[in-house]
Design a protein around this motif. Structure first.
Motif, PDB file in Angstrom:
ATOM      1  N   SER A 183       0.813  -1.211   0.000  1.00 46.36           N
ATOM      2  CA  SER A 183       0.000   0.000   0.000  1.00 46.36           C
ATOM      3  C   SER A 183       0.849   1.264   0.000  1.00 46.36           C
ATOM      4  O   SER A 183       0.410   2.323  -0.446  1.00 46.36           O
ATOM      5  N   TRP A 267      -7.660 -10.122   0.162  1.00 47.86           N
ATOM      6  CA  TRP A 267      -8.843  -9.440  -0.368  1.00 47.86           C
ATOM      7  C   TRP A 267      -8.915  -8.025   0.179  1.00 47.86           C
ATOM      8  O   TRP A 267      -8.225  -7.679   1.138  1.00 47.86           O
ATOM      9  N   ARG A 268      -9.782  -7.220  -0.396  1.00 46.79           N
ATOM     10  CA  ARG A 268      -9.875  -5.816   0.020  1.00 46.79           C
ATOM     11  C   ARG A 268     -10.346  -5.666   1.454  1.00 46.79           C
ATOM     12  O   ARG A 268     -10.076  -4.647   2.098  1.00 46.79           O
ATOM     13  N   ASP A 269     -11.060  -6.643   1.982  1.00 43.07           N
ATOM     14  CA  ASP A 269     -11.502  -6.544   3.374  1.00 43.07           C
ATOM     15  C   ASP A 269     -10.411  -6.931   4.364  1.00 43.07           C
ATOM     16  O   ASP A 269     -10.635  -6.937   5.575  1.00 43.07           O
ATOM     17  N   GLU A 310      -9.716 -10.419  -7.404  1.00 39.96           N
ATOM     18  CA  GLU A 310     -10.917  -9.722  -6.957  1.00 39.96           C
ATOM     19  C   GLU A 310     -11.243  -8.627  -7.970  1.00 39.96           C
ATOM     20  O   GLU A 310     -10.421  -7.736  -8.223  1.00 39.96           O
ATOM     21  N   ARG A 312     -13.514  -5.384  -9.646  1.00 45.86           N
ATOM     22  CA  ARG A 312     -13.786  -4.076  -9.037  1.00 45.86           C
ATOM     23  C   ARG A 312     -15.127  -4.018  -8.322  1.00 45.86           C
ATOM     24  O   ARG A 312     -15.373  -3.113  -7.533  1.00 45.86           O
ATOM     25  N   GLY A 314     -15.985  -6.392  -6.300  1.00 47.61           N
ATOM     26  CA  GLY A 314     -15.797  -7.239  -5.131  1.00 47.61           C
ATOM     27  C   GLY A 314     -15.982  -8.714  -5.397  1.00 47.61           C
ATOM     28  O   GLY A 314     -15.939  -9.519  -4.463  1.00 47.61           O
TER      29      GLY A 314
END
Length: 361
Positions: A183, A267-269, A310, A312, A314
């Motif tokens: 990130s 994953w994004r979560d 993943e 966009r 989700g």
């Protein structure tokens, strides 16, 4: 009302008696079972060895296989393959890596012809070949944010700058197995022997990774400002931006007697998934060093997991080495297809109504 058979009754019964998610404590909630929607040859995929996935600005998914590049529009596949006419096809049908940059160019790492690039706005195809990566096999691509990219090969790492037609060697004589960008923007290259390097425009800086002895690293994923690294038979470890190893998960967490790790993704979560060589999945909670838990599936994956992706929206995708790909569909954690053993035989198979009174139905 139509009569309900015993199987349907049991499903309805579980729906009534299962506690709701809102009524459970955080430690009591069970993860939902997962359904898998399969995409393979019968659905129009060109070949069942899915090696890479990417998504463009229009929402199309691009899948690399060992026999063609597939564009998926949500309903079906359009396939591009090797062609003598470079304007009409690719340099090679065997695809190992994909990436879409901010300019909507699809970077295509091939298994035997180096690098291709496809402008998705104009359809213009560039066959950059072996000169771009200094090797015919490009199995990982990391965009540098400046119009160029790092290209990983079995014999090293090259950087291709914006506007250049030939790559610059960064690492030589080393098999690079994965690239990932944290990130913070830090990109790290990982070798199969678990050595790692920080990448920058001026070159590569070694990281002092304390990896298990004789470990073989097979995959890496960014997690926050660090990374997760999967080894084939020595479990999983967290890698900090300075090469520190703040957490380890031994192979015993993944039933390593029968299985090898093959992939890892965050994953994004914040939840991380680990895939294995026999198609099993394990989940790690976001952050921290909690123990991995098996991911419950309604059907089996009969092949090694090669990639996760993943989209966009989700949507979660699982790519495999021989069974195509699967889209993950979460089922309700309240209505479950479980087996219920009743203490006595039902007086009748004809069910007309149901009523819930506290814990009784």
């Amino acid at each position: 009302m139509d009569r309900l058979d015993a199987r349907a009754f049991l499903v309805l019964l579980l729906a009534c008696v299962a506690p709701s998610a809102a009524g459970q404590g955080a430690g009591d909630a069970l993860p939902p079972a997962l359904d898998l929607q399969h995409y393979g040859l019968d659905q129009g995929l060109s070949q069942n060895a899915v090696t890479a996935m990417a998504q463009d600005a229009q929402g199309f998914l691009w899948w690399g296989t060992q026999d063609g590049l597939n564009r998926f529009d949500g309903q079906g596949f359009t396939v591009l393959r090797e062609s003598i006419d470079e304007r009409a096809g690719l340099s090679s049908s065997s695809i190992d890596a994909l990436a879409v940059d901010a300019g909507q160019r699809l970077w295509i790492g091939t298994n035997d012809r180096g690098l291709d690039r496809l402008d998705l706005r104009t359809g213009r195809h560039e066959a950059l070949g072996e000169a771009a990566a200094l090797h015919p096999t490009v199995h990982a691509i990391a965009l540098d944010g400046r119009g160029g990219a790092w290209l990983a090969t079995p014999r090293g790492l090259a950087h291709l700058a914006e506007g250049a037609s030939a790559g610059t060697p960064v690492l030589t004589g080393i098999g690079i197995t994965a690239l990932a960008t944290a990130s913070s923007g830090l990109t790290v290259a990982l070798a199969s022997d678990c050595r790692a390097w920080r990448l920058a425009t001026e070159g590569a800086t070694p990281l002092p990774v304390d990896a298990p002895d004789r470990a073989r690293c097979v995959a890496m994923a960014a997690r926050g400002d660090g990374f997760l690294v999967a080894t084939s038979r020595d479990g999983l470890f967290a890698l900090g931006p300075d090469g520190d190893v703040p957490a380890r998960w031994p192979q015993t967490h993944f039933d390593g007697v029968r299985d090898e790790l093959s992939s890892v993704h965050v994953w994004r979560d914040g939840t991380a998934w680990v895939g294995t060589s026999i198609g099993r999945l394990f989940a790690l909670p976001g952050g921290g060093s909690g123990a991995p838990a098996p991911v419950a599936l309604r059907s089996t994956i009969g092949a090694a997991v090669s990639r996760f992706f993943e989209d966009r929206d989700g949507g979660r995708w699982i790519a495999t080495t021989t069974e195509g790909a699967f889209r993950v569909r979460a089922l309700s954690d309240v209505v479950r297809n479980d087996t219920l053993v009743l203490p006595a035989a039902m007086p009748s198979r004809s069910i007309r109504s149901l009523w819930r009174d506290a814990s009784r139905v």
